[in-house]
Design a protein around this motif. Structure first.
Motif, PDB file in Angstrom:
ATOM      1  N   TYR A 147      -9.652  14.042 -12.623  1.00  0.00           N
ATOM      2  CA  TYR A 147      -8.377  13.532 -13.135  1.00  0.00           C
ATOM      3  C   TYR A 147      -7.650  12.744 -12.052  1.00  0.00           C
ATOM      4  N   ALA A 148      -7.710  13.240 -10.814  1.00  0.00           N
ATOM      5  CA  ALA A 148      -7.088  12.518  -9.705  1.00  0.00           C
ATOM      6  C   ALA A 148      -7.743  11.150  -9.515  1.00  0.00           C
ATOM      7  N   GLN A 149      -9.042  11.079  -9.747  1.00  0.00           N
ATOM      8  CA  GLN A 149      -9.713   9.790  -9.616  1.00  0.00           C
ATOM      9  C   GLN A 149      -9.275   8.827 -10.719  1.00  0.00           C
ATOM     10  N   GLU A 150      -9.081   9.349 -11.924  1.00  0.00           N
ATOM     11  CA  GLU A 150      -8.591   8.514 -13.021  1.00  0.00           C
ATOM     12  C   GLU A 150      -7.225   7.919 -12.661  1.00  0.00           C
ATOM     13  N   LEU A 151      -6.349   8.748 -12.061  1.00  0.00           N
ATOM     14  CA  LEU A 151      -5.031   8.269 -11.661  1.00  0.00           C
ATOM     15  C   LEU A 151      -5.142   7.262 -10.513  1.00  0.00           C
ATOM     16  N   TYR A 152      -6.082   7.497  -9.625  1.00  0.00           N
ATOM     17  CA  TYR A 152      -6.332   6.550  -8.529  1.00  0.00           C
ATOM     18  C   TYR A 152      -6.753   5.196  -9.095  1.00  0.00           C
ATOM     19  N   ASP A 153      -7.655   5.235 -10.053  1.00  0.00           N
ATOM     20  CA  ASP A 153      -8.174   3.991 -10.633  1.00  0.00           C
ATOM     21  C   ASP A 153      -7.105   3.235 -11.416  1.00  0.00           C
ATOM     22  N   VAL A 154      -6.358   3.959 -12.251  1.00  0.00           N
ATOM     23  CA  VAL A 154      -5.373   3.288 -13.104  1.00  0.00           C
ATOM     24  C   VAL A 154      -4.190   2.769 -12.299  1.00  0.00           C
ATOM     25  N   SER A 155      -3.952   3.336 -11.123  1.00  0.00           N
ATOM     26  CA  SER A 155      -2.832   2.899 -10.278  1.00  0.00           C
ATOM     27  C   SER A 155      -3.261   1.896  -9.213  1.00  0.00           C
ATOM     28  N   ASP A 156      -4.518   1.447  -9.284  1.00  0.00           N
ATOM     29  CA  ASP A 156      -5.053   0.531  -8.261  1.00  0.00           C
ATOM     30  C   ASP A 156      -4.929   1.120  -6.858  1.00  0.00           C
ATOM     31  N   GLY A 157      -5.151   2.432  -6.775  1.00  0.00           N
ATOM     32  CA  GLY A 157      -5.174   3.091  -5.475  1.00  0.00           C
ATOM     33  C   GLY A 157      -3.852   3.600  -4.958  1.00  0.00           C
ATOM     34  N   LEU A 158      -2.777   3.451  -5.738  1.00  0.00           N
ATOM     35  CA  LEU A 158      -1.469   3.927  -5.271  1.00  0.00           C
ATOM     36  C   LEU A 158      -1.320   5.442  -5.412  1.00  0.00           C
ATOM     37  N   PHE A 159      -1.982   6.032  -6.414  1.00  0.00           N
ATOM     38  CA  PHE A 159      -1.993   7.488  -6.573  1.00  0.00           C
ATOM     39  C   PHE A 159      -3.259   7.990  -5.875  1.00  0.00           C
ATOM     40  N   ASP A 160      -3.081   8.588  -4.701  1.00  0.00           N
ATOM     41  CA  ASP A 160      -4.234   8.958  -3.892  1.00  0.00           C
ATOM     42  C   ASP A 160      -3.987  10.308  -3.251  1.00  0.00           C
ATOM     43  N   ILE A 161      -4.714  11.338  -3.699  1.00  0.00           N
ATOM     44  CA  ILE A 161      -4.464  12.685  -3.182  1.00  0.00           C
ATOM     45  C   ILE A 161      -4.973  12.849  -1.758  1.00  0.00           C
ATOM     46  N   THR A 162      -5.673  11.848  -1.208  1.00  0.00           N
ATOM     47  CA  THR A 162      -6.081  11.932   0.198  1.00  0.00           C
ATOM     48  C   THR A 162      -4.984  11.445   1.137  1.00  0.00           C
ATOM     49  N   SER A 163      -3.808  11.185   0.610  1.00  0.00           N
ATOM     50  CA  SER A 163      -2.699  10.735   1.461  1.00  0.00           C
ATOM     51  C   SER A 163      -2.051  11.885   2.219  1.00  0.00           C
ATOM     52  N   GLY A 164      -2.644  13.071   2.144  1.00  0.00           N
ATOM     53  CA  GLY A 164      -2.081  14.241   2.822  1.00  0.00           C
ATOM     54  C   GLY A 164      -1.887  14.046   4.311  1.00  0.00           C
ATOM     55  N   ALA A 165      -2.748  13.243   4.942  1.00  0.00           N
ATOM     56  CA  ALA A 165      -2.632  13.030   6.391  1.00  0.00           C
ATOM     57  C   ALA A 165      -1.325  12.348   6.762  1.00  0.00           C
ATOM     58  N   LEU A 166      -0.709  11.643   5.825  1.00  0.00           N
ATOM     59  CA  LEU A 166       0.554  10.957   6.113  1.00  0.00           C
ATOM     60  C   LEU A 166       1.688  11.939   6.382  1.00  0.00           C
ATOM     61  N   SER A 167       1.509  13.205   5.986  1.00  0.00           N
ATOM     62  CA  SER A 167       2.537  14.216   6.253  1.00  0.00           C
ATOM     63  C   SER A 167       2.663  14.495   7.753  1.00  0.00           C
ATOM     64  N   GLN A 168       1.709  14.030   8.528  1.00  0.00           N
ATOM     65  CA  GLN A 168       1.798  14.191   9.975  1.00  0.00           C
ATOM     66  C   GLN A 168       2.910  13.326  10.565  1.00  0.00           C
ATOM     67  N   VAL A 169       3.230  12.232   9.903  1.00  0.00           N
ATOM     68  CA  VAL A 169       4.268  11.334  10.427  1.00  0.00           C
ATOM     69  C   VAL A 169       5.519  11.295   9.546  1.00  0.00           C
TER      70      VAL A 169
END
Length: 296
Positions: free
Chosen positions: A87-109
């Motif tokens: 389901y997360a991949q479907e959201l990634y695809d439909v949002s052209d990559g804006l919905f990305d659950i791998t963005s967790g690393a950004l919480s470091q900054v």
């Protein structure tokens, strides 16, 4: 995990209050007989705890944490977890990559707490290589996440939990309407037998709450009421663009969406905010939903 549970009799319903997933939670059960709903209450708490144990990045032995600490080694997953990744991949695809659950690393900054100092571009550039759905390998059996990357189910975990509990309500209380509310994300198991509608208040920026009545489906709200950052005098949401590493500048404060299920409503609301200035035009194009947009 859940704390002390409070069960009280309200006008026309039973209220079960507890805290889970770092959020206030409420279970509203049509009727006045607490005794007959003990099994429902017990199973609801058990289901919330199960999903928090699986999806939270803040639980040390959760599936999410095990994946984040896997150092590039495959982590075995069950069918439910695989379906969430699909389901997360479907959201990634439909949002052209804006919905990305791998963005967790950004919480470091980006912490979005009261001590937040806006990170430098250099700091963001150091983290960005560790973001990107296509860098991860997903199969029905296992997840392989490269070393240094982190996943975060924060944009869908609560909504998914609400929908799961609504299913529990339909199974264990087939003659009663149940309203599930986890941190403002809600779903109703079925219509009330007395023909009335559930009444809820939607928090809004610098305005009185908006009172809404509904008797079916689900409702989810997302926005920057409590988590935002001011940069050069302008307000930015806590929602980050995984491509740039910077918050998305919002043209609206919050979006509330009603849909068939809570995970669907929450996903559409988040996708709408990810569109920035195109939030409302995106919502207008969606079918089978209703929405309320709160401006600053």
């Amino acid at each position: 995990m859940t704390n002390q549970i409070s069960v009280t009799q309200q006008e026309g319903h039973i209220q079960v209050a507890f805290t889970a997933m770092a959020s206030p939670c409420y279970l509203l059960i049509e009727g006045d007989d607490v005794t007959q709903h003990q099994k429902l209450i017990k199973h609801t708490i058990k289901e919330v705890e199960r999903l928090e144990q699986k999806l939270s990045r803040y639980v040390l032995d959760s599936v999410c944490t095990k994946i984040n600490l896997s150092n590039g080694n495959p982590v075995e997953i069950d069918t439910e977890t695989y379906n969430l990744f699909k389901y997360a991949q479907e959201l990634y695809d439909v949002s052209d990559g804006l919905f990305d659950i791998t963005s967790g690393a950004l919480s470091q900054v980006w912490t979005f707490d009261e001590d937040l100092v806006t990170p430098t571009q250099e700091a963001i550039d150091r983290v960005l290589p560790y973001v990107g759905w296509t860098k991860m390998t997903v199969t029905p059996e296992a997840i392989t996440l490269p070393t240094g990357m982190e996943i975060d189910f924060g944009a869908m975990g609560k909504e998914y939990a609400v929908s799961c509990i609504a299913k529990v309500g339909r199974e264990l209380a087939p003659k009663h309407s149940i309203l599930i509310n986890i941190g403002g994300d809600m779903e109703i198991s079925q219509k009330r037998s007395d023909g009335l509608k559930w009444t809820v208040d939607i928090e809004r920026h610098a305005q009185e709450p908006l009172r809404v009545k509904f008797d079916r489906g689900a409702m989810a709200t997302t926005g920057d009421l409590h988590r935002f950052v001011m940069i050069d005098g302008e307000r930015y949401s806590h929602i980050l663009n995984p491509k740039t590493g910077w918050p998305i500048k919002q043209s609206v404060s919050t979006v509330t969406v009603t849909a068939q299920t809570c995970i669907q409503a929450g996903s559409i609301a988040t996708l709408a905010l990810l569109k920035g200035d195109d939030t409302e035009s995106f919502l207008e194009k969606q079918t089978g939903i209703k929405y309320v947009v709160n401006h600053y």
